[in-house]
Design a protein around this motif. Structure first.
Motif, short mmCIF file in Angstrom:
data_model
loop_
_atom_site.label_atom_id
_atom_site.label_comp_id
_atom_site.label_asym_id
_atom_site.label_seq_id
_atom_site.Cartn_x
_atom_site.Cartn_y
_atom_site.Cartn_z
N SER A 204 34.48 42.58 14.17
CA SER A 204 35.44 42.08 13.19
C SER A 204 35.52 40.55 13.24
N THR B 274 34.86 53.81 28.55
CA THR B 274 34.15 53.89 27.28
C THR B 274 35.02 53.47 26.10
N GLU B 275 36.27 53.96 26.06
CA GLU B 275 37.16 53.63 24.94
C GLU B 275 37.45 52.14 24.90
N ARG B 276 37.64 51.53 26.06
CA ARG B 276 37.89 50.10 26.09
C ARG B 276 36.70 49.32 25.56
N LYS B 277 35.49 49.76 25.93
CA LYS B 277 34.28 49.08 25.47
C LYS B 277 34.12 49.23 23.96
N ARG B 278 34.45 50.40 23.43
CA ARG B 278 34.36 50.61 21.98
C ARG B 278 35.33 49.69 21.25
N THR B 279 36.53 49.55 21.80
CA THR B 279 37.53 48.67 21.20
C THR B 279 37.05 47.22 21.21
N GLU B 280 36.49 46.80 22.35
CA GLU B 280 35.96 45.43 22.46
C GLU B 280 34.85 45.19 21.44
N GLN B 281 33.99 46.19 21.26
CA GLN B 281 32.90 46.06 20.30
C GLN B 281 33.43 45.94 18.88
N THR B 282 34.44 46.76 18.55
CA THR B 282 35.03 46.72 17.21
C THR B 282 35.66 45.37 16.94
N ILE B 283 36.39 44.84 17.92
CA ILE B 283 37.02 43.54 17.77
C ILE B 283 35.96 42.45 17.62
#
Length: 224
Positions: free
Chosen positions: A130, A118-127
């Motif tokens: 951006s 989940t955390e990896r997916k959230r990071t990917e979404q944020t990037i």
């Protein structure tokens, strides 16, 4: 015991599935990933998996499984969403492999792992968001902009296309920046860009002569 310690330290859930009967075996971590104890969701079966998996992702999962069963993929490998006990959707990386088959070749037991990403997916979404905002700012900027890697064009905005008289549907990807510089200026501009890339010692702004798509020239100022 060693295998149990490895699984515990990596926080990976495990699953075993009898494809022919629907029987499943999950470890405690599999249940913890979606916010439950194993006792809370017992008895378990393949229906348990389908109950918590996102409906839109079940088709993708099924397609990956079918390809693996047919030997088109060495492993079943799928990222999908599951409903957590708190009502939110989490992301898991599900991976498995057929370890036995029936006499007539049908898949029997499949063993696999279940990992919370989940955390990896959230990071990917944020990037991704951006990057989308950044690209939008570039696209609508009135200043002609080129993004390049080692002198080769990755992207140009509409303002540059208008300045250089380039059709909106013409691809410039991979072309050299120097293609739009007057021949007699190319060596000088190439040296300027190399110095800026190496240590920033060259002036930030540099005046030169550009060439448009129709062969006409125009003076311009480069900021690298």
């Amino acid at each position: 015991q060693r295998l149990d310690r490895i699984l515990e330290s990596t926080a990976v859930g495990t699953w075993e599935w009898n494809v022919q009967t629907g029987e499943t075996v999950f470890n405690e971590r599999w249940a913890e990933i979606i916010g439950y104890t194993l006792q809370e969701i017992s008895p378990v079966s393949i229906e348990t998996w389908m109950k918590f998996a996102h409906p839109d992702d079940l088709q993708i999962s099924g397609e990956q499984l079918e390809k693996h069963f047919k030997g088109q993929l060495g492993y079943y490998d799928c990222e999908l969403r599951m409903r957590h006990k708190n009502g939110l959707w989490i992301w898991v990386h599900d991976r498995g492999k057929v370890i036995s088959r029936t006499i007539d070749g049908k898949p029997l037991w499949v063993y696999g792992t279940h990992q919370d990403i989940t955390e990896r997916k959230r990071t990917e979404q944020t990037i991704g968001e951006s990057e989308k905002r950044f690209r939008t700012l570039i696209e609508f900027s009135p200043v002609p902009i080129i993004l390049a890697l080692r002198g080769h064009i990755l992207f140009v905005n509409d303002a540059f296309r208008k300045l250089a008289l380039i059709d909106s549907d013409e691809s410039l990807e991979g072309k050299s920046i120097l293609d739009f510089v007057a021949p007699e200026e190319r060596e000088r501009i190439s040296d300027f860009m190399a110095k800026r890339a190496a240590n920033g010692s060259a002036p930030e702004l540099y005046e030169s002569t550009g060439i448009r798509a129709d062969g006409s020239r125009l003076p311009y100022e480069i900021n690298v």
